[in-house]
Design a protein around this motif. Structure first.
Motif, PDB file in Angstrom:
ATOM      1  N   ILE A 103      -0.643   1.829  -4.138  1.00  0.00           N
ATOM      2  CA  ILE A 103       0.036   1.210  -3.003  1.00  0.00           C
ATOM      3  C   ILE A 103      -0.546  -0.177  -2.759  1.00  0.00           C
ATOM      4  O   ILE A 103      -1.487  -0.606  -3.435  1.00  0.00           O
ATOM      5  N   ARG A 104      -0.016  -0.872  -1.768  1.00  0.00           N
ATOM      6  CA  ARG A 104      -0.488  -2.217  -1.446  1.00  0.00           C
ATOM      7  C   ARG A 104      -1.902  -2.161  -0.862  1.00  0.00           C
ATOM      8  O   ARG A 104      -2.199  -1.283  -0.039  1.00  0.00           O
ATOM      9  N   PRO A 105      -2.774  -3.096  -1.232  1.00  0.00           N
ATOM     10  CA  PRO A 105      -4.133  -3.103  -0.669  1.00  0.00           C
ATOM     11  C   PRO A 105      -4.155  -3.199   0.846  1.00  0.00           C
ATOM     12  O   PRO A 105      -4.999  -2.566   1.497  1.00  0.00           O
ATOM     13  N   ASP A 106      -3.243  -3.987   1.438  1.00  0.00           N
ATOM     14  CA  ASP A 106      -3.245  -4.121   2.905  1.00  0.00           C
ATOM     15  C   ASP A 106      -2.870  -2.805   3.581  1.00  0.00           C
ATOM     16  O   ASP A 106      -3.394  -2.473   4.646  1.00  0.00           O
ATOM     17  N   VAL A 107      -1.992  -2.026   2.954  1.00  0.00           N
ATOM     18  CA  VAL A 107      -1.643  -0.715   3.498  1.00  0.00           C
ATOM     19  C   VAL A 107      -2.841   0.228   3.404  1.00  0.00           C
ATOM     20  O   VAL A 107      -3.118   1.003   4.336  1.00  0.00           O
ATOM     21  N   ALA A 108      -3.583   0.164   2.296  1.00  0.00           N
ATOM     22  CA  ALA A 108      -4.784   0.997   2.147  1.00  0.00           C
ATOM     23  C   ALA A 108      -5.788   0.695   3.260  1.00  0.00           C
ATOM     24  O   ALA A 108      -6.390   1.614   3.837  1.00  0.00           O
ATOM     25  N   ARG A 109      -5.963  -0.575   3.574  1.00  0.00           N
ATOM     26  CA  ARG A 109      -6.895  -0.941   4.648  1.00  0.00           C
ATOM     27  C   ARG A 109      -6.394  -0.453   6.005  1.00  0.00           C
ATOM     28  O   ARG A 109      -7.178   0.025   6.833  1.00  0.00           O
ATOM     29  N   LEU A 123     -10.336   7.140   1.582  1.00  0.00           N
ATOM     30  CA  LEU A 123     -10.658   6.383   0.377  1.00  0.00           C
ATOM     31  C   LEU A 123      -9.364   6.033  -0.333  1.00  0.00           C
ATOM     32  O   LEU A 123      -8.450   6.862  -0.423  1.00  0.00           O
ATOM     33  N   ASP A 124      -9.258   4.801  -0.832  1.00  0.00           N
ATOM     34  CA  ASP A 124      -8.166   4.494  -1.754  1.00  0.00           C
ATOM     35  C   ASP A 124      -8.738   4.664  -3.156  1.00  0.00           C
ATOM     36  O   ASP A 124      -9.716   4.023  -3.532  1.00  0.00           O
ATOM     37  N   ALA A 125      -8.130   5.557  -3.922  1.00  0.00           N
ATOM     38  CA  ALA A 125      -8.669   5.941  -5.227  1.00  0.00           C
ATOM     39  C   ALA A 125      -7.558   6.076  -6.259  1.00  0.00           C
ATOM     40  O   ALA A 125      -7.311   7.163  -6.798  1.00  0.00           O
ATOM     41  N   PRO A 126      -6.840   4.972  -6.552  1.00  0.00           N
ATOM     42  CA  PRO A 126      -5.791   5.049  -7.568  1.00  0.00           C
ATOM     43  C   PRO A 126      -6.379   5.351  -8.937  1.00  0.00           C
ATOM     44  O   PRO A 126      -7.571   5.122  -9.177  1.00  0.00           O
ATOM     45  N   VAL A 127      -5.537   5.858  -9.808  1.00  0.00           N
ATOM     46  CA  VAL A 127      -6.007   6.343 -11.106  1.00  0.00           C
ATOM     47  C   VAL A 127      -5.277   5.632 -12.240  1.00  0.00           C
ATOM     48  O   VAL A 127      -4.180   5.106 -12.079  1.00  0.00           O
ATOM     49  N   SER A 128      -5.924   5.644 -13.389  1.00  0.00           N
ATOM     50  CA  SER A 128      -5.305   5.129 -14.612  1.00  0.00           C
ATOM     51  C   SER A 128      -5.536   6.142 -15.719  1.00  0.00           C
ATOM     52  O   SER A 128      -6.565   6.817 -15.752  1.00  0.00           O
ATOM     53  N   GLN A 174      -7.181  -0.381  -4.728  1.00  0.00           N
ATOM     54  CA  GLN A 174      -5.800  -0.793  -4.995  1.00  0.00           C
ATOM     55  C   GLN A 174      -5.735  -2.166  -5.647  1.00  0.00           C
ATOM     56  O   GLN A 174      -4.848  -2.433  -6.473  1.00  0.00           O
ATOM     57  N   THR A 175      -6.659  -3.047  -5.307  1.00  0.00           N
ATOM     58  CA  THR A 175      -6.693  -4.365  -5.934  1.00  0.00           C
ATOM     59  C   THR A 175      -7.036  -4.243  -7.418  1.00  0.00           C
ATOM     60  O   THR A 175      -6.406  -4.877  -8.278  1.00  0.00           O
ATOM     61  N   VAL A 176      -8.026  -3.403  -7.728  1.00  0.00           N
ATOM     62  CA  VAL A 176      -8.389  -3.192  -9.132  1.00  0.00           C
ATOM     63  C   VAL A 176      -7.240  -2.518  -9.879  1.00  0.00           C
ATOM     64  O   VAL A 176      -6.961  -2.840 -11.041  1.00  0.00           O
ATOM     65  N   LYS A 177      -6.541  -1.588  -9.219  1.00  0.00           N
ATOM     66  CA  LYS A 177      -5.411  -0.928  -9.876  1.00  0.00           C
ATOM     67  C   LYS A 177      -4.306  -1.928 -10.196  1.00  0.00           C
ATOM     68  O   LYS A 177      -3.655  -1.842 -11.257  1.00  0.00           O
TER      69      LYS A 177
END
Length: 303
Positions: A103-109, A123-128, A174-177
């Protein structure tokens, strides 16, 4: 001690992740809008819930794996106008909410702040790693949030991932994702161009992909997508429409930071074109068909 984990969203990624949590010995309660994934979870030894509220009331940890920012916001904050049906209104104080969606980084915050107000650690923890990584339990997980919460979540994350890295405060995952999706999309586009180039010259493409994978051109994308591209097998592991969404997040975040991403912007347009053509439900490796069409080597999109 057994941890009770509620998994909200049991699709291509969430379903296998929930299954691996069960294998690791956790008690898993799942909720999904359509019933069939819940039945599969129950067959694997998990428990079904009839609503988000029911699932999270008994949970120590809540994992969300949903398509987009509005979906995560609706599930976390509630959809009925009062918030009463959302995660944060029903979770016990101290519950960990691990959002594995992209999702968007600002939404995660914003979600982290909303959770904090209700006593929920977010925690925002997107996966790859795509569907294979979810099935094999080898996902790479980039985690944003408070360090103590990341360590508390680690035993759960280790059941679904192999590489788990705390990358910074809320929103950093989310930024790294977004950067991950830039690199993956660029790789897919170049592999697609290479395949069309090789086929145009009549090269043994299977042999070519094998030798390319062994050198500096080798990559996970080439390993996992090269031969499926040659076979024109675009069964979705990660859909075009989702990668298009992710590249929209990337380009917006780059603009906000004043960063120029010329190659990223181009591949974002190609992915958007593929979606607009009606191929949003195909695997993102179907970008090959667009390269073929632009090269005049195909009658059009796959039937």
């Amino acid at each position: 001690m057994t941890t009770t984990v509620a998994v909200i969203g049991l699709g291509i990624m969430g379903g296998p992740m929930a299954a691996n949590l069960i294998k690791a010995g956790h008690r898993v309660v799942g909720y999904n809008r359509s019933p069939e994934p819940v039945r599969r979870l129950q067959d694997a030894g998990g428990h079904g819930a009839g609503s988000v509220a029911e699932a999270v009331r008994v949970a120590d940890v809540v994992i969300t794996m949903l398509p987009d920012s509005p979906d995560v916001e609706a599930v976390a904050l509630g959809q009925d106008g009062t918030g009463a049906d959302g995660i944060y209104a029903n979770a016990r104080p101290g519950t960990l909410h691990i959002d594995a969606s992209t999702i968007r980084p600002d939404v995660a915050r914003r979600l982290a702040e909303a959770g904090r107000e209700r006593g929920v650690r977010v925690l925002d923890a997107p996966v790859s790693g795509g569907e294979p990584g979810a099935v094999e339990g080898t996902l790479s997980i980039m985690v944003g949030g408070d360090a103590a919460d990341v360590e508390a979540a680690r035993p759960v994350l280790e059941a679904v991932g192999r590489t788990i890295v705390h990358v910074g405060p809320h929103g950093s995952g989310q930024t790294v994702k977004a950067a991950n999706q830039l690199i993956v999309a660029g790789n897919i586009a170049l592999v697609a161009e290479a395949v069309v180039f090789l086929e145009a010259h009549g090269v043994n493409t299977a042999a070519a992909v094998e030798v390319l994978a062994g050198g500096l051109a080798g990559s996970t994308v080439l390993d996992r997508k090269g031969h499926t591209m040659l076979a024109r097998d675009f069964t979705p592991g990660f859909r075009v429409e989702l990668h298009d969404k992710d590249l929209g997040i990337l380009t917006a975040a780059a603009r906000e930071a004043g960063v120029v991403i010329p190659l990223g912007a181009l591949v974002a347009q190609l992915m958007a074109s593929l979606k607009a053509r009606g191929d949003g439900g195909l695997d993102h490796s179907a970008l090959l068909t667009l390269v073929e069409q632009l090269s005049g080597r195909s009658a059009g999109p796959p039937s």
